[in-house]
Design an enzyme around this catalytic site. Structure first.
Site, mmCIF file in Angstrom:
data_model
loop_
_atom_site.group_PDB
_atom_site.id
_atom_site.type_symbol
_atom_site.label_atom_id
_atom_site.label_comp_id
_atom_site.label_asym_id
_atom_site.label_seq_id
_atom_site.Cartn_x
_atom_site.Cartn_y
_atom_site.Cartn_z
ATOM 1 C CG ASP A 98 33.774 40.920 44.780
ATOM 2 O OD1 ASP A 98 34.329 41.277 43.712
ATOM 3 O OD2 ASP A 98 34.365 40.221 45.623
ATOM 4 C CG ASP A 101 41.471 47.581 44.211
ATOM 5 O OD1 ASP A 101 41.580 48.814 44.134
ATOM 6 O OD2 ASP A 101 42.204 46.885 44.941
ATOM 7 C CB THR A 102 44.005 47.054 39.939
ATOM 8 O OG1 THR A 102 43.651 45.687 39.720
ATOM 9 C CG2 THR A 102 44.755 47.196 41.255
ATOM 10 C CG LEU A 106 35.804 43.645 35.108
ATOM 11 C CD1 LEU A 106 35.023 42.407 35.511
ATOM 12 C CD2 LEU A 106 35.173 44.880 35.722
ATOM 13 C CE LYS A 129 39.574 48.923 46.779
ATOM 14 N NZ LYS A 129 39.916 48.034 47.914
ATOM 15 C CG ASP A 157 37.692 36.882 51.172
ATOM 16 O OD1 ASP A 157 37.708 37.656 50.184
ATOM 17 O OD2 ASP A 157 38.604 36.078 51.413
HETATM 18 P P1 5GP Z 1 41.238 44.017 40.967
HETATM 19 O O1 5GP Z 1 41.779 43.053 39.975
HETATM 20 O O2 5GP Z 1 40.177 44.948 40.399
HETATM 21 O O3 5GP Z 1 42.333 44.804 41.664
HETATM 22 O O4 5GP Z 1 40.615 43.190 42.140
HETATM 23 C C1 5GP Z 1 39.402 42.571 42.038
HETATM 24 C C2 5GP Z 1 39.206 41.533 43.128
HETATM 25 O O5 5GP Z 1 40.041 41.797 44.267
HETATM 26 C C3 5GP Z 1 37.778 41.610 43.640
HETATM 27 O O6 5GP Z 1 36.923 40.781 42.889
HETATM 28 C C4 5GP Z 1 37.939 41.160 45.077
HETATM 29 O O7 5GP Z 1 37.894 39.761 45.154
HETATM 30 C C5 5GP Z 1 39.326 41.646 45.456
HETATM 31 N N1 5GP Z 1 39.270 42.956 46.152
HETATM 32 C C6 5GP Z 1 39.582 44.181 45.678
HETATM 33 N N2 5GP Z 1 39.376 45.135 46.607
HETATM 34 C C7 5GP Z 1 38.903 44.498 47.698
HETATM 35 C C8 5GP Z 1 38.464 44.939 48.988
HETATM 36 O O8 5GP Z 1 38.434 46.129 49.349
HETATM 37 N N3 5GP Z 1 38.029 43.970 49.847
HETATM 38 C C9 5GP Z 1 38.007 42.644 49.514
HETATM 39 N N4 5GP Z 1 37.567 41.801 50.447
HETATM 40 N N5 5GP Z 1 38.400 42.186 48.313
HETATM 41 C C10 5GP Z 1 38.830 43.111 47.416
#
Ligand code: 5GP
Length: 173
Positions: A98, A101-102, A106, A129, A157
């Site tokens: 979806d 972010d960080t 992944l 992002k 969500d």
């Molecule tokens: P990461 O490990 O890349 O920081 O985060 C990935 C997961 O965090 C995404 O699959 C999602 O579930 C959640 N996430 C990251 N950013 C957002 C955001 O802006 N909104 C929402 N609802 N979930 C996010």
């Protein structure tokens, strides 16, 4: 009451999904592709993307990693809640997310999937992002790139709400 600002509307989502689906169809022409959706957030994106792929053989499976819960700060401890069922050994795999972010989730999932010995692993995300990226991962296909902010809707969500919204909003608490 949280404040919602539209980031991408229904029509633009479909336009972007079509654009990315066309590129993927071209890149994987004549090959079999395994789509692995990351639950729960990618369920709508994967459903729309899969239906637009012009490939003869597409398999679909899902993974689930730990989520934010009711928090909007990304967790650095990733736990696998559901593993794949399909044998991906020697297969071309496309992880469908979806939002990246960080990139820590992944990176963890790719590492896990690599253990099954697929032929290739690529990444497709609805939203890339970029601002808080910590893991050095390649996002191969993205529908939309944003810098920052907390987004909801179209699968995304906040405390399990808003996944059903047909467009994506920036949410301010
Ligand atoms: P990461 O490990 O890349 O920081 O985060 C990935 C997961 O965090 C995404 O699959 C999602 O579930 C959640 N996430 C990251 N950013 C957002 C955001 O802006 N909104 C929402 N609802 N979930 C996010």
């Amino acid at each position: 009451m949280p404040e919602f600002t539209s980031v991408i509307n229904k029509d633009e989502i479909q336009r972007q999904v079509s654009r990315v689906a066309a590129t993927i169809s071209k890149d994987y022409q004549g090959r079999e592709l395994v789509l692995i959706g990351v639950l729960k957030g990618a369920f709508l994106f994967l459903a729309d993307l899969a239906r637009q792929l012009k490939l003869e053989k597409v398999k679909i499976d899902f993974l689930q990693a730990s989520s934010y819960g009711a928090d909007i700060v990304s967790s650095e401890t990733i736990v696998l809640k559901k593993d794949i069922d399909i044998d991906i050994h020697g297969k071309d795999v496309l992880v469908v997310e979806d939002i990246v972010d960080t990139g820590l989730t992944l990176a963890h999932l790719i590492n896990h999937l690599a253990g099954f010995g697929p032929k290739s692993i690529k990444v497709c995300t609805m939203i890339d992002k970029s601002e808080r990226r910590q893991a050095a991962i390649d996002v191969d296909y993205a529908c939309l790139t944003v810098e920052k902010g907390f987004l909801v809707g179209y699968g995304l969500d906040y405390a399990e709400n808003y996944r059903n919204l047909p467009e994506i909003y920036h949410m301010k608490l």
